[in-house]
Design a protein around this motif. Structure first.
Motif, PDB file in Angstrom:
ATOM      1  N   TRP A 268      -7.565  22.740  -5.864  1.00  0.00           N
ATOM      2  CA  TRP A 268      -6.489  22.173  -6.676  1.00  0.00           C
ATOM      3  C   TRP A 268      -6.809  20.715  -6.985  1.00  0.00           C
ATOM      4  O   TRP A 268      -7.229  19.971  -6.095  1.00  0.00           O
ATOM      5  CB  TRP A 268      -5.164  22.257  -5.927  1.00  0.00           C
ATOM      6  CG  TRP A 268      -4.702  23.657  -5.700  1.00  0.00           C
ATOM      7  CD1 TRP A 268      -5.093  24.506  -4.709  1.00  0.00           C
ATOM      8  CD2 TRP A 268      -3.745  24.371  -6.487  1.00  0.00           C
ATOM      9  NE1 TRP A 268      -4.450  25.709  -4.820  1.00  0.00           N
ATOM     10  CE2 TRP A 268      -3.611  25.656  -5.904  1.00  0.00           C
ATOM     11  CE3 TRP A 268      -2.989  24.066  -7.614  1.00  0.00           C
ATOM     12  CZ2 TRP A 268      -2.758  26.625  -6.411  1.00  0.00           C
ATOM     13  CZ3 TRP A 268      -2.131  25.026  -8.114  1.00  0.00           C
ATOM     14  CH2 TRP A 268      -2.026  26.286  -7.517  1.00  0.00           C
ATOM     15  N   PHE A 269      -6.571  20.311  -8.239  1.00  0.00           N
ATOM     16  CA  PHE A 269      -6.942  18.969  -8.673  1.00  0.00           C
ATOM     17  C   PHE A 269      -5.781  18.317  -9.416  1.00  0.00           C
ATOM     18  O   PHE A 269      -5.003  18.993 -10.103  1.00  0.00           O
ATOM     19  CB  PHE A 269      -8.170  19.036  -9.583  1.00  0.00           C
ATOM     20  CG  PHE A 269      -9.414  19.512  -8.875  1.00  0.00           C
ATOM     21  CD1 PHE A 269     -10.373  18.608  -8.448  1.00  0.00           C
ATOM     22  CD2 PHE A 269      -9.616  20.865  -8.626  1.00  0.00           C
ATOM     23  CE1 PHE A 269     -11.519  19.038  -7.791  1.00  0.00           C
ATOM     24  CE2 PHE A 269     -10.752  21.307  -7.964  1.00  0.00           C
ATOM     25  CZ  PHE A 269     -11.701  20.386  -7.542  1.00  0.00           C
ATOM     26  N   LYS A 270      -5.708  16.997  -9.280  1.00  0.00           N
ATOM     27  CA  LYS A 270      -4.612  16.284  -9.943  1.00  0.00           C
ATOM     28  C   LYS A 270      -4.872  16.113 -11.438  1.00  0.00           C
ATOM     29  O   LYS A 270      -3.945  15.809 -12.192  1.00  0.00           O
ATOM     30  CB  LYS A 270      -4.397  14.920  -9.290  1.00  0.00           C
ATOM     31  CG  LYS A 270      -5.481  13.886  -9.565  1.00  0.00           C
ATOM     32  CD  LYS A 270      -5.096  12.540  -8.977  1.00  0.00           C
ATOM     33  CE  LYS A 270      -6.107  11.446  -9.330  1.00  0.00           C
ATOM     34  NZ  LYS A 270      -5.709  10.128  -8.782  1.00  0.00           N
ATOM     35  N   ARG A 271      -6.121  16.296 -11.845  1.00  0.00           N
ATOM     36  CA  ARG A 271      -6.473  16.182 -13.261  1.00  0.00           C
ATOM     37  C   ARG A 271      -7.586  17.170 -13.565  1.00  0.00           C
ATOM     38  O   ARG A 271      -8.259  17.668 -12.644  1.00  0.00           O
ATOM     39  CB  ARG A 271      -6.930  14.761 -13.600  1.00  0.00           C
ATOM     40  CG  ARG A 271      -8.120  14.278 -12.784  1.00  0.00           C
ATOM     41  CD  ARG A 271      -8.645  12.946 -13.283  1.00  0.00           C
ATOM     42  NE  ARG A 271      -9.644  12.357 -12.401  1.00  0.00           N
ATOM     43  CZ  ARG A 271     -10.911  12.731 -12.331  1.00  0.00           C
ATOM     44  NH1 ARG A 271     -11.349  13.747 -13.084  1.00  0.00           N
ATOM     45  NH2 ARG A 271     -11.756  12.121 -11.509  1.00  0.00           N
ATOM     46  N   PRO A 272      -7.820  17.485 -14.834  1.00  0.00           N
ATOM     47  CA  PRO A 272      -8.902  18.414 -15.184  1.00  0.00           C
ATOM     48  C   PRO A 272     -10.270  17.836 -14.827  1.00  0.00           C
ATOM     49  O   PRO A 272     -10.462  16.617 -14.808  1.00  0.00           O
ATOM     50  CB  PRO A 272      -8.753  18.565 -16.702  1.00  0.00           C
ATOM     51  CG  PRO A 272      -7.372  18.120 -17.021  1.00  0.00           C
ATOM     52  CD  PRO A 272      -7.036  17.064 -16.015  1.00  0.00           C
TER      53      PRO A 272
ATOM     54  N   MET B  48     -13.978  11.827  -6.253  1.00  0.00           N
ATOM     55  CA  MET B  48     -12.621  12.300  -5.991  1.00  0.00           C
ATOM     56  C   MET B  48     -12.400  12.436  -4.490  1.00  0.00           C
ATOM     57  O   MET B  48     -13.274  12.895  -3.745  1.00  0.00           O
ATOM     58  CB  MET B  48     -12.363  13.639  -6.681  1.00  0.00           C
ATOM     59  CG  MET B  48     -12.388  13.570  -8.202  1.00  0.00           C
ATOM     60  SD  MET B  48     -11.770  15.091  -8.975  1.00  0.00           S
ATOM     61  CE  MET B  48     -10.004  14.833  -8.845  1.00  0.00           C
ATOM     62  N   LYS B  49     -11.233  12.034  -4.031  1.00  0.00           N
ATOM     63  CA  LYS B  49     -10.888  12.122  -2.612  1.00  0.00           C
ATOM     64  C   LYS B  49     -10.250  13.489  -2.374  1.00  0.00           C
ATOM     65  O   LYS B  49      -9.132  13.753  -2.824  1.00  0.00           O
ATOM     66  CB  LYS B  49      -9.920  11.005  -2.236  1.00  0.00           C
ATOM     67  CG  LYS B  49      -9.662  10.903  -0.730  1.00  0.00           C
ATOM     68  CD  LYS B  49      -8.711   9.771  -0.401  1.00  0.00           C
ATOM     69  CE  LYS B  49      -9.345   8.418  -0.676  1.00  0.00           C
ATOM     70  NZ  LYS B  49      -8.446   7.310  -0.244  1.00  0.00           N
TER      71      LYS B  49
ATOM     72  N   ALA C  10     -19.853  16.132   0.338  1.00  0.00           N
ATOM     73  CA  ALA C  10     -20.119  14.698   0.449  1.00  0.00           C
ATOM     74  C   ALA C  10     -21.499  14.365  -0.120  1.00  0.00           C
ATOM     75  O   ALA C  10     -21.678  13.340  -0.792  1.00  0.00           O
ATOM     76  CB  ALA C  10     -20.021  14.255   1.898  1.00  0.00           C
ATOM     77  N   LYS C  11     -22.462  15.238   0.138  1.00  0.00           N
ATOM     78  CA  LYS C  11     -23.805  15.039  -0.415  1.00  0.00           C
ATOM     79  C   LYS C  11     -23.789  15.111  -1.945  1.00  0.00           C
ATOM     80  O   LYS C  11     -24.646  14.520  -2.614  1.00  0.00           O
ATOM     81  CB  LYS C  11     -24.764  16.094   0.138  1.00  0.00           C
ATOM     82  CG  LYS C  11     -25.128  15.907   1.605  1.00  0.00           C
ATOM     83  CD  LYS C  11     -26.034  17.030   2.083  1.00  0.00           C
ATOM     84  CE  LYS C  11     -26.408  16.878   3.551  1.00  0.00           C
ATOM     85  NZ  LYS C  11     -27.294  15.715   3.783  1.00  0.00           N
ATOM     86  N   MET C  12     -22.800  15.825  -2.494  1.00  0.00           N
ATOM     87  CA  MET C  12     -22.672  15.943  -3.946  1.00  0.00           C
ATOM     88  C   MET C  12     -21.858  14.805  -4.553  1.00  0.00           C
ATOM     89  O   MET C  12     -21.619  14.791  -5.756  1.00  0.00           O
ATOM     90  CB  MET C  12     -22.028  17.290  -4.293  1.00  0.00           C
ATOM     91  CG  MET C  12     -22.903  18.493  -3.961  1.00  0.00           C
ATOM     92  SD  MET C  12     -21.997  20.074  -4.025  1.00  0.00           S
ATOM     93  CE  MET C  12     -21.399  20.064  -5.727  1.00  0.00           C
ATOM     94  N   GLY C  13     -21.381  13.888  -3.719  1.00  0.00           N
ATOM     95  CA  GLY C  13     -20.679  12.718  -4.238  1.00  0.00           C
ATOM     96  C   GLY C  13     -19.178  12.723  -4.083  1.00  0.00           C
ATOM     97  O   GLY C  13     -18.504  11.768  -4.484  1.00  0.00           O
ATOM     98  N   MET C  14     -18.615  13.759  -3.487  1.00  0.00           N
ATOM     99  CA  MET C  14     -17.170  13.799  -3.284  1.00  0.00           C
ATOM    100  C   MET C  14     -16.784  12.925  -2.089  1.00  0.00           C
ATOM    101  O   MET C  14     -17.512  12.849  -1.104  1.00  0.00           O
ATOM    102  CB  MET C  14     -16.709  15.243  -3.046  1.00  0.00           C
ATOM    103  CG  MET C  14     -15.226  15.392  -2.745  1.00  0.00           C
ATOM    104  SD  MET C  14     -14.734  17.121  -2.463  1.00  0.00           S
ATOM    105  CE  MET C  14     -14.498  17.670  -4.145  1.00  0.00           C
ATOM    106  N   ALA C  15     -15.643  12.268  -2.170  1.00  0.00           N
ATOM    107  CA  ALA C  15     -15.106  11.500  -1.038  1.00  0.00           C
ATOM    108  C   ALA C  15     -14.241  12.451  -0.212  1.00  0.00           C
ATOM    109  O   ALA C  15     -13.057  12.645  -0.502  1.00  0.00           O
ATOM    110  CB  ALA C  15     -14.291  10.316  -1.539  1.00  0.00           C
ATOM    111  N   VAL C  16     -14.834  13.067   0.795  1.00  0.00           N
ATOM    112  CA  VAL C  16     -14.143  14.125   1.527  1.00  0.00           C
ATOM    113  C   VAL C  16     -13.214  13.560   2.596  1.00  0.00           C
ATOM    114  O   VAL C  16     -13.477  12.510   3.185  1.00  0.00           O
ATOM    115  CB  VAL C  16     -15.149  15.107   2.167  1.00  0.00           C
ATOM    116  CG1 VAL C  16     -15.987  15.772   1.102  1.00  0.00           C
ATOM    117  CG2 VAL C  16     -16.033  14.412   3.182  1.00  0.00           C
ATOM    118  N   VAL C  17     -12.111  14.271   2.822  1.00  0.00           N
ATOM    119  CA  VAL C  17     -11.136  13.931   3.849  1.00  0.00           C
ATOM    120  C   VAL C  17     -10.888  15.197   4.656  1.00  0.00           C
ATOM    121  O   VAL C  17     -10.550  16.236   4.098  1.00  0.00           O
ATOM    122  CB  VAL C  17      -9.811  13.427   3.242  1.00  0.00           C
ATOM    123  CG1 VAL C  17      -8.815  13.095   4.342  1.00  0.00           C
ATOM    124  CG2 VAL C  17     -10.050  12.240   2.333  1.00  0.00           C
ATOM    125  N   ASN C  18     -11.081  15.120   5.972  1.00  0.00           N
ATOM    126  CA  ASN C  18     -10.893  16.283   6.833  1.00  0.00           C
ATOM    127  C   ASN C  18      -9.490  16.254   7.430  1.00  0.00           C
ATOM    128  O   ASN C  18      -9.112  15.283   8.084  1.00  0.00           O
ATOM    129  CB  ASN C  18     -11.940  16.272   7.946  1.00  0.00           C
ATOM    130  CG  ASN C  18     -12.052  17.624   8.633  1.00  0.00           C
ATOM    131  OD1 ASN C  18     -11.162  18.450   8.565  1.00  0.00           O
ATOM    132  ND2 ASN C  18     -13.169  17.842   9.313  1.00  0.00           N
TER     133      ASN C  18
END
Length: 370
Positions: free
Chosen positions: A164-168, A178-179, A191-199
């Motif tokens: 689910w995403f807040k924008r397209p 994106m966080k 994370a390796k693909m550039g996403m700012a991950v939150v666990n």
């Protein structure tokens, strides 16, 4: 005196008969196994454990019962495996990639990520039972992790949505920065693909989304996401994802408990697991279909196709990770190569033999324009 003796003898005979009847009944009291999940009571995974418990009860004629406990009932949700190994619980009902922190090899026994070498859930079950996977699974727990457990495959909670995403999002560049809530090995790969991950656990996702502290989240998809309420905050829902395209869960039981069960009770548990796999899977697909319809007709959700570039990048990132892990982790390599050998025969043959799903689906139900 004679009458008194007769009465005494009659009472003694009655007591003797009562004890003779009662003793077998006491000896046949049902055995109850405490098995806990790591999910909330409303989860479909909890539904699956309850169904499994019902089948075990009926197959054994009520002589073996499973107390189907929800997450946190006895131990914290993500301590169920250790709880079962230490006999705080009799069993744990979850999915092996949760134990990635113990060893990256754990993720391979959930067919996650990416449906290892393209295997779907049935292919994976084939590897487990026909390709030596079950023996490797128990070797992993008992010898590699030194856990006193016996494991079996259970429900297939996939395919799971990209999220689910807040924008397209239109490409990998949109994805970067994106966080987003992710867990386990998937968080490392994204994370390796550039996403700012939150666990974070599932129960914290919706509040974080409402506060705007995360931009996107992956949970499951379909009915599970509807129950969690993600559609109340975000309206852009993308499928498919490669991170859990064909995952398979597990039923793990304490080995001492398992060894203490008579063979017919062991077989009852095995059979109930197989039946739960099939029956829950079929029900899950219908529940997901109903949820997808509700997303669009009642909640204004945009159901969108994940940009192919993102899934292709995920597969490449996973392959690189797996190759590096196999180079340094002998048991990971052993399991991974076993899966590769099995998939190398089954996946190409299946692609040749099975008609593409879209051929008939497009004929009868042409895709709607997004």
């Amino acid at each position: 005196m004679k009458n008194t003796s007769l009465v005494t003898a009659a009472v003694a005979a009655a007591l003797s008969t009562a004890l003779a009847v009662a003793t077998p009944a006491l000896a046949q009291q049902p055995r109850v196994l405490k098995v806990q999940t790591a999910v909330p009571p409303a989860s479909t995974t909890q539904d699956a454990l309850k169904f499994l418990a019902e089948r075990v009860d009926k197959i054994t004629g009520g002589q073996l019962k499973i107390d189907a406990l929800a997450g946190g009932a006895v131990v914290p949700p993500f301590e169920i495996l250790d709880g079962a190994a230490k006999k705080v619980l009799d069993g744990a009902y979850g999915i092996s990639y949760w134990w990635y922190g113990k060893s990256p090899t754990a993720t391979l026994f959930s067919n996650t990520p990416a449906g290892i070498f393209g295997m779907d859930a049935i292919d994976f079950i084939g590897w487990v039972y026909e390709g030596g996977g079950l023996e490797l699974w128990n070797e992993f727990y008992q010898k590699e992790l030194k856990l006193n457990l016996v494991a079996f495959p259970s429900i297939p909670p996939s395919p799971q949505a990209l999220g689910w995403f807040k924008r397209p999002i239109k490409d990998l560049a949109d994805f970067r920065g994106m966080k987003c809530r992710q867990t386990g090995i998937v968080s490392q790969l994204y994370a390796k693909m550039g996403m700012a991950v939150v666990n974070m656990p599932g129960g914290e996702i919706l509040p974080a989304a409402e506060r705007g502290t995360i931009d996107c989240a992956e949970w499951v998809g379909g009915v599970e996401d509807l129950r969690l309420g993600l559609h109340t905050v975000w309206k852009y829902h993308y499928t498919p994802g490669m991170h859990e395209s064909a995952s398979v869960a597990e039923f793990a039981i304490n080995k001492d408990v398992w060894d203490s069960l008579p063979p017919h009770h062991q077989e009852a548990i095995k059979s109930a697991n197989s039946e739960t796999f099939l029956r829950w899977w079929a029900k899950f697909q219908k529940q997901n279909a109903d949820a997808i319809d509700e997303f669009t007709t009642k909640h204004g959700v945009h159901l969108l196709t994940a940009p192919p570039e993102i899934n292709q990048a995920f597969l490449k990132t996973w392959d690189e990770f797996a190759a590096a892990e196999a180079a340094k982790n002998p048991f990971f390599k052993k399991v991974y190569e076993s899966q590769r050998a099995y998939a190398a025969k089954v996946v190409p043959a299946k692609r040749f033999m099975f008609p593409p799903y879209n051929v008939q689906a497009d004929h009868y139900f042409p895709p709607k324009k997004q």
